[in-house]
Structures are given as C-alpha cells and as structure tokens.
Design an enzyme around this catalytic site. Sequence first.
Site, PDB file in Angstrom:
ATOM      1  N   GLY A  60       0.359  -1.395   0.252  1.00 55.80           N
ATOM      2  CA  GLY A  60       0.457  -0.036  -0.410  1.00 55.80           C
ATOM      3  C   GLY A  60       0.950   0.807   0.023  1.00 55.80           C
ATOM      4  N   CYS A  87       4.933  -6.146   2.316  1.00 56.12           N
ATOM      5  CA  CYS A  87       5.152  -4.764   2.885  1.00 56.12           C
ATOM      6  C   CYS A  87       4.496  -3.832   3.669  1.00 56.12           C
ATOM      7  CB  CYS A  87       5.599  -4.381   1.138  1.00 56.12           C
ATOM      8  SG  CYS A  87       5.826  -2.517   0.944  1.00 56.12           S
ATOM      9  N   TYR A  88       3.318  -2.924   3.214  1.00 54.90           N
ATOM     10  CA  TYR A  88       2.398  -2.689   3.998  1.00 54.90           C
ATOM     11  C   TYR A  88       2.269  -2.716   5.472  1.00 54.90           C
ATOM     12  CZ  TYR A  88      -1.055   0.849   5.553  1.00 54.90           C
ATOM     13  OH  TYR A  88      -1.423   1.911   5.792  1.00 54.90           O
ATOM     14  N   HIS A 175       8.461  -7.774  -1.214  1.00 58.76           N
ATOM     15  CA  HIS A 175       7.301  -8.251  -2.104  1.00 58.76           C
ATOM     16  C   HIS A 175       7.542  -9.388  -2.436  1.00 58.76           C
ATOM     17  CE1 HIS A 175       4.493  -4.490  -2.584  1.00 58.76           C
ATOM     18  NE2 HIS A 175       6.044  -4.018  -2.375  1.00 58.76           N
ATOM     19  N   GLU A 177       5.093 -11.370  -3.914  1.00 55.04           N
ATOM     20  CA  GLU A 177       4.737 -11.694  -5.570  1.00 55.04           C
ATOM     21  C   GLU A 177       4.824 -11.526  -6.420  1.00 55.04           C
ATOM     22  OE1 GLU A 177       4.481  -9.017  -3.114  1.00 55.04           O
ATOM     23  OE2 GLU A 177       3.447  -7.074  -3.589  1.00 55.04           O
ATOM     24  N   ASP A 233     -13.152 -13.615 -24.545  1.00 54.40           N
ATOM     25  CA  ASP A 233     -14.065 -13.335 -23.405  1.00 54.40           C
ATOM     26  C   ASP A 233     -16.022 -14.397 -24.146  1.00 54.40           C
ATOM     27  OD1 ASP A 233     -11.938 -12.471 -22.721  1.00 54.40           O
ATOM     28  OD2 ASP A 233     -12.869 -10.322 -22.247  1.00 54.40           O
ATOM     29  N   LYS A 372      -8.047 -12.953 -16.853  1.00 54.84           N
ATOM     30  CA  LYS A 372      -7.901 -13.510 -18.155  1.00 54.84           C
ATOM     31  C   LYS A 372      -6.694 -14.773 -19.230  1.00 54.84           C
ATOM     32  CE  LYS A 372      -8.843 -11.680 -22.347  1.00 54.84           C
ATOM     33  NZ  LYS A 372      -9.647 -10.593 -22.978  1.00 54.84           N
TER      34      LYS A 372
END
Length: 516
Positions: A60, A87-88, A175, A177, A233, A372
């Site tokens: 954040g 992190c945050y 992080h 991720e 889609d 996606k």
Amino acid sequence: MADFHDQQPTVFVLDFGAQYAQLIARRVREARVYSEIVPYSISAEEVARRKPAAIILSGGPASVYAEGAPHMDPAVLTMGITILGFCYGIQEMALHLGGEIPKTGIGEYGFAELEVTNAESVLLEGVPTTSRCWMSHRDSVGTPPPGFSVTARTATTAVAAMEDPSRSLYATQFHPEVAHTEFGQHIIRTFLHDIAKIPPVWTMVNIIDETVARVREQVGGDRVNCELSGGVDSSLVAALLHRAIGDQLTCVFVDHGMLRLDEAEQVVTTFRDQFHIDLIHVDAEERYLGLLAGVSDPELKRRIIGEEFWQVFFEEATKLEGVKWLAQGTLYPDVIESGNKTAAKIKSHHNLIPFPEGVHFDLIEPLKALFKDEVRAVGSELGLPEEIVQRQPFPGPGLAVRIIGDVDREKLGILRHADAIVRDEIGRWDTDREVWQYFAVLPDIRSVGVMGDERTYARPIIIRAVSSADAMTADWARLPHELLATMSNRIINEVEGVNRVAYDITSKPPGTIEWE
Ligand code: XMP
C-alpha cells in the site's frame, strides 16, 4: 461477491490500495488456491461470517505514517486466521500488535539481497541463505511485536521478514508476489499449502464444473442470449453456457464488416458447426459502410460503430421470444476496477453502456471471478480453437480504427489482405508468442513509386508490432530485417493498390498501440 467462495477454500487479499493486490490474487491462484480481493476496511465480523481459509495483506502507501494511510480492523489479526502481510502489510501488523516502526524515512527500492537469518523459519523454509528480493518501501519495522521472531534482513532493512507461528502470523517487507523476488512464488506456496494447509484444488476442470452448476441453478429453464464477437471472452461465455444449458442459449453475432480476413467465417464455423450453438449471424456490413461513409474523425467513427453495434444487437435480441437473460464476458479485473458496480450495464469494449429504453434483461456474468489467463486456460480445456483462445487484443471497432480517415469497401479490402500477410509471416516466426500484438495500418496518403516500367501513385501500408505485458506500455518489436523484407515484398507483390511498406518504430508512450 459469493461466486466460487461457497465451494472453495478462499484466500482473502486485503487491498490497501496498491496495484499489487491483483498480482497477489493471481499468484495465489497460480498456486491453485482460489482468491478474492476485499477492501482493507473489511470488519472482523464480516471476516468471521465469510470464513476465509487465510488472509494476505497487500502492499500500500509507502508508510503507515503517510497522510491518510489506510488501516485495517485490528481485530482481524487476532481471530486465529492464518495471515501473511507483504510490505505495507508487515507495517500494519507491527503497528497493531505492539511493534515499533521508527520514522527514519529511509527507504529501499528495487533489488536487494535477502539474507535468511533464522534457519528455523517456517515461512522461509527452503529459501537459501541469500537470494534476490524486490523492495519498495520507505519506513520499515524496527522492533517486531512481542512473540514475533525476525527471520530475514537486507543491507538496509533489519526486519525483512518476521513470524509468530504460535499465532499463525507471518510477514515480509519485500514483495514475494513480483517476479523479481527469486523465491517469491515458493514462499507463497509454502504459506498456502504447508502453513495454512489449503489443498491446491483450484483447477480448470473444477472452474468449469462449478460454473456450469451455478449457471444451471441461476437460469433454471429460462432462455439466455449472448453477444458473440469472436473474441476470447465472449467465446468462452458462449461455450460455457452451451455446456450448461444447451439449447436454451442463442448467440447473436453482429458482423459489422470490420473484422479481419476469414474471422467472421471462423466464428460461424466454430460456434454453429463445431459447438452446434443456435447462432444468429447478422451481416451488418452494408449498414455500417453507409453510416461510416465520409466520416474521418476517429472519435466519431468509434461512436458510430459502438452505438450501432448495440442497436443491431438489441434489435435481434428483442425479437427472440421468452429470453430473460443476457450473458456477458465481464472478467474479474473489470469487477474490481468498477468497484462491483457493473450491474445492469453492458461492457462495451472500454465503456459501460446502459440498456436502451424499454429493454431489460437480467445479466449473467459467468467469468466475473476469472483473470484473463484463466479464461484462456478454461477455453482450451473446453475445446475452443487455439486461434480464438490465443487471439490478440482487437479493438471493438475493428479495422475501422486501423484505416486512417474515412472507411470504404476498397480500403477495407486492401487492409484485410495486407494484415493477413503480416499475421501470417509474424505468426510463423513468433511461435512462442513473444510479440504482444501485430497488425497492418492503412494511412490516408499516397506516394509515388515505380513498378515495372510504370510510375505508380498508390497507398502505403504500415506494419505495427509491439512487445508489452499489459498494453499499458509497449515497445516496438525488434523484428529481424529478413522478416520485414519478406513482409514488404509479399504485401507489395500481392496486395493491389499498395506500393510502399513502412515499419512503425514508436514505443508507448509517447505513441499508442493503435493508430486511432
Ligand atoms: P492503445 O491504442 O490505447 O491500445 O495503446 C491499448 C490496447 O487496447 C486495445 N484497444 C481496444 N480494445 N476496444 C477494445 O476492446 C477498443 O476500442 C480498443 N482500442 C484499443 C489495443 O488493441 C491495445 O491492445
């Protein structure tokens, strides 16, 4: 949004407003665990009611001391749920549980060497003593809260990771991720599978079975219609619904005549002949060419095509008797971005369009929990052809935005032909799909040339090919000269009315990917 949450162990990603929440949710799903993004302000009562299998706190603002910094309900931290903060998130945990975050203002941005300082760490199990991690923060934890042990550091961050296994609380300042963190996905998997004990059951087959069951329950014996454009889609929505409700589904394919070579035929062949879906193919090319004649303003072109599209669609859809539902291919990122306010609106390429006066359908959005890449994987699993599943992004207004100036049948013919050559040649070269998007553009100019013994005054074709991760930024693809030469020769020899080929070497920004 209940969605898959009822049937799946679900990880909540508490979104503190950074762009990282979506990435975390995707990484969790890559580890085959279903995840949902929830606002950081979710109350402990709501968490207790919805019973997530674990929680991850996203990054954040740079610091918990930043002006207007968001804060979670501290009670969520002590409910006994397994929690991981990034992190945050580590700062929030420290702030609410009695740790110390000195206001040093010293940050760390980019790569850092992570040193595991506690070989007993549960979260960092299997992470080597030193590895690369990605940092992006200002202040950081100085003293962890009571009960926590420090498990890793970097040159500038004393508490790069901390944990209290007795309360099942874990956190990293870096992080995990982002792809730059070498053992990031490993850490996420350890957290999900070993610590929170969530089995990796989120698979494509599972998504299909559960979606099919839910659609059946939702629509019962009603009829459903679906707008089919040939894009990935809407194609997946059609294939999934067909599996769920068979003949109760009718698809309307509005062919505005601005599609690429053979694309309209492919939609018809795939859905009518292969899937045996009840398909209404509306050939609206004449109507569109009439409306677009002499119109050269790019915005006006887009508007005419967009408005007409829905008009034609609803003309057809309202002719069908007893249809109660309209299916559309809203994806999870659309839902997150619009704050879940998509109800009763049509996703029209980049915009949301209200229903016309007097028209109403209930919306069914079977993909609204999916990213996606999951849509593509489910599409392959359902047997959609690769050309559809791997289709490049293509603007709703189609070739009309790749013809600069007004659109007519002759220009469409030229562009379609040249574009087919570009796709054929680059497609054969780019087998591992490194180029994000490639196509031809027809500008509104002519130039002098010589072919045989004759002077020509004909059109140029511009080839556009870009590399990108998400279309937000892009770079022109460094195609081999030989490939450019082959395309140039073929286009000039095979496409009548073209005497010159140029290659667009503009990145985005400052350019855009499309020309209009
Ligand atoms: P730009 O040209 O803005 O394009 O760099 C970014 C990405 O969006 C696609 N694009 C569209 N997609 N309807 C769509 O569904 C549109 O009107 C549209 N315009 C641009 C473009 O192909 C690129 O991938």
